[in-house]
Design an enzyme around this catalytic site. Sequence first.
Site, PDB file in Angstrom:
ATOM      1  N   ASP A 115      76.711 -52.829  12.902  1.00 25.08           N
ATOM      2  CA  ASP A 115      76.224 -51.255  12.741  1.00 25.08           C
ATOM      3  C   ASP A 115      75.777 -50.900  14.181  1.00 25.08           C
ATOM      4  OD1 ASP A 115      74.180 -53.183  12.391  1.00 25.08           O
ATOM      5  OD2 ASP A 115      73.220 -51.974  10.949  1.00 25.08           O
ATOM      6  N   HIS A 116      75.190 -51.777  15.120  1.00 18.50           N
ATOM      7  CA  HIS A 116      74.316 -51.302  16.555  1.00 18.50           C
ATOM      8  C   HIS A 116      73.985 -52.864  17.049  1.00 18.50           C
ATOM      9  CE1 HIS A 116      70.640 -52.259  14.282  1.00 18.50           C
ATOM     10  NE2 HIS A 116      70.895 -51.458  13.478  1.00 18.50           N
TER      11      HIS A 116
ATOM     12  N   THR B 239      71.767 -51.218   4.567  1.00 16.96           N
ATOM     13  CA  THR B 239      73.254 -51.293   4.870  1.00 16.96           C
ATOM     14  C   THR B 239      74.072 -51.280   3.379  1.00 16.96           C
ATOM     15  OG1 THR B 239      72.609 -52.302   6.827  1.00 16.96           O
ATOM     16  CG2 THR B 239      74.842 -52.638   5.897  1.00 16.96           C
TER      17      THR B 239
ATOM     18  N   GLU C 269      76.896 -58.313   4.110  1.00 16.35           N
ATOM     19  CA  GLU C 269      75.987 -58.335   5.472  1.00 16.35           C
ATOM     20  C   GLU C 269      75.338 -59.287   5.667  1.00 16.35           C
ATOM     21  OE1 GLU C 269      72.394 -55.999   4.899  1.00 16.35           O
ATOM     22  OE2 GLU C 269      72.343 -55.095   7.143  1.00 16.35           O
TER      23      GLU C 269
ATOM     24  N   ASP D 278      69.814 -58.529  13.011  1.00 18.96           N
ATOM     25  CA  ASP D 278      68.761 -57.301  13.333  1.00 18.96           C
ATOM     26  C   ASP D 278      67.383 -57.607  13.384  1.00 18.96           C
ATOM     27  OD1 ASP D 278      68.591 -54.397  13.653  1.00 18.96           O
ATOM     28  OD2 ASP D 278      67.335 -54.583  11.680  1.00 18.96           O
TER      29      ASP D 278
ATOM     30  N   SER E 108      70.349 -48.069  11.355  1.00 18.89           N
ATOM     31  CA  SER E 108      71.406 -48.665  10.235  1.00 18.89           C
ATOM     32  C   SER E 108      71.651 -47.848   9.248  1.00 18.89           C
ATOM     33  CB  SER E 108      70.651 -50.038   9.745  1.00 18.89           C
ATOM     34  OG  SER E 108      70.579 -51.079  10.391  1.00 18.89           O
TER      35      SER E 108
END
Length: 363
Positions: free
Chosen positions: A298-299, A130, A251, A256, A77
């Site tokens: 972000d992923h 983040t 966020e 995650d 991140s």
Amino acid sequence: MTHRFSSAAAGILTLLLLSCSPSQDRAPLNVILLIGDGMGVAQLTAGKTVKGTISMERFPVAGLVTTHAAGSYITDSAASGTALATGHKTDNGVIGMAPDHMVLKNVTEYAEESGCATGLVATSAITHVTPACFAAHVPERHMYAEVAEDLCESGVDVLFGGGYGYFLPSSHPQSLRTDDRNLMKSLAGTHRLIYTPAGLDSLADCERVAGLFYQGHPPAVHERNTTLSALTEAALSVLSRSRRGFFLMVEGSQIDWSGHDNDSQGIIDEFIDFDDAVGTAADWALARGNTLVIVVADHETGGYTLLNGSIEERTVTEVSFSTSYHTGSMVPLFALGPGASRFSGILDNTDIGSRLIELFRGR
Ligand code: MG
Ligand code: ZN
């Protein structure tokens, strides 16, 4: 006569051109960037299966985003957040700096320089990776105490999340610092401090506010004392007092974490909390017409795979995970409002950072 006719024709042509040019091509006054940490396409699909209709469906522009880090196929991140905030690749673990630790300027700093208001909202400690990428510059992602110092000096007007322990001096029983700096006192000099979400209701006339409601990270969604949507709405009410516009990053931090835990129900619950905040941002933007909203991740986390479920019963019944870490798959992007079309197609995470900066540099 001829002259009169041609100027009338030119007027009609101008009108036609104006009506043909989509409103998406105008420059936005305000930008809201919502990041679902670890939110891949499967997370989105599971969330939609259970929620039915998701807010992201209201966005007319969609895309996919590559996420690799400077020195690694799989990003963390920090590297991906730095790309989204600064437009530059860096190594995993590095926040707001290049691999050689040269400081990279982020979109929040460009916005502040242009006299815009700025805000960071997260469902983690506000010092976590983040949000830190949008205000701090540290060579190692666990330097939360230093991130808190950078946050205080950043000029960011709205801070909502957890992590007040990183702002308290070590002499305080709830401190998470090892030094005696009292950053809460510094924050109190510049921001209205609110200590519980009840304070969100009394922000009229307030231009700078910090609400850090937990010592460290907030708990998972069902134990949290407020929703990401409520925090987003409160942030918007404060930031919209800026006549020069604002940049807000929101966020959904814990999609995650559920991915790391290979917890499908947790992913879905955190996704829905995030998607509700996306809906609040979209409502706000659509009512005004001058605000660009971008939703991205972000992923992907977990290699989350949906193997069975029911659209009718709105359930996901069989899943698998290929890892307890992140994967290299592209992540979804959605955009709405003026400038949205600049974010369509297949992009790299650095493209998003660069294009966000273009919207605030030298306004
Ligand atoms: Mg995060
Ligand atoms: Zn992660």
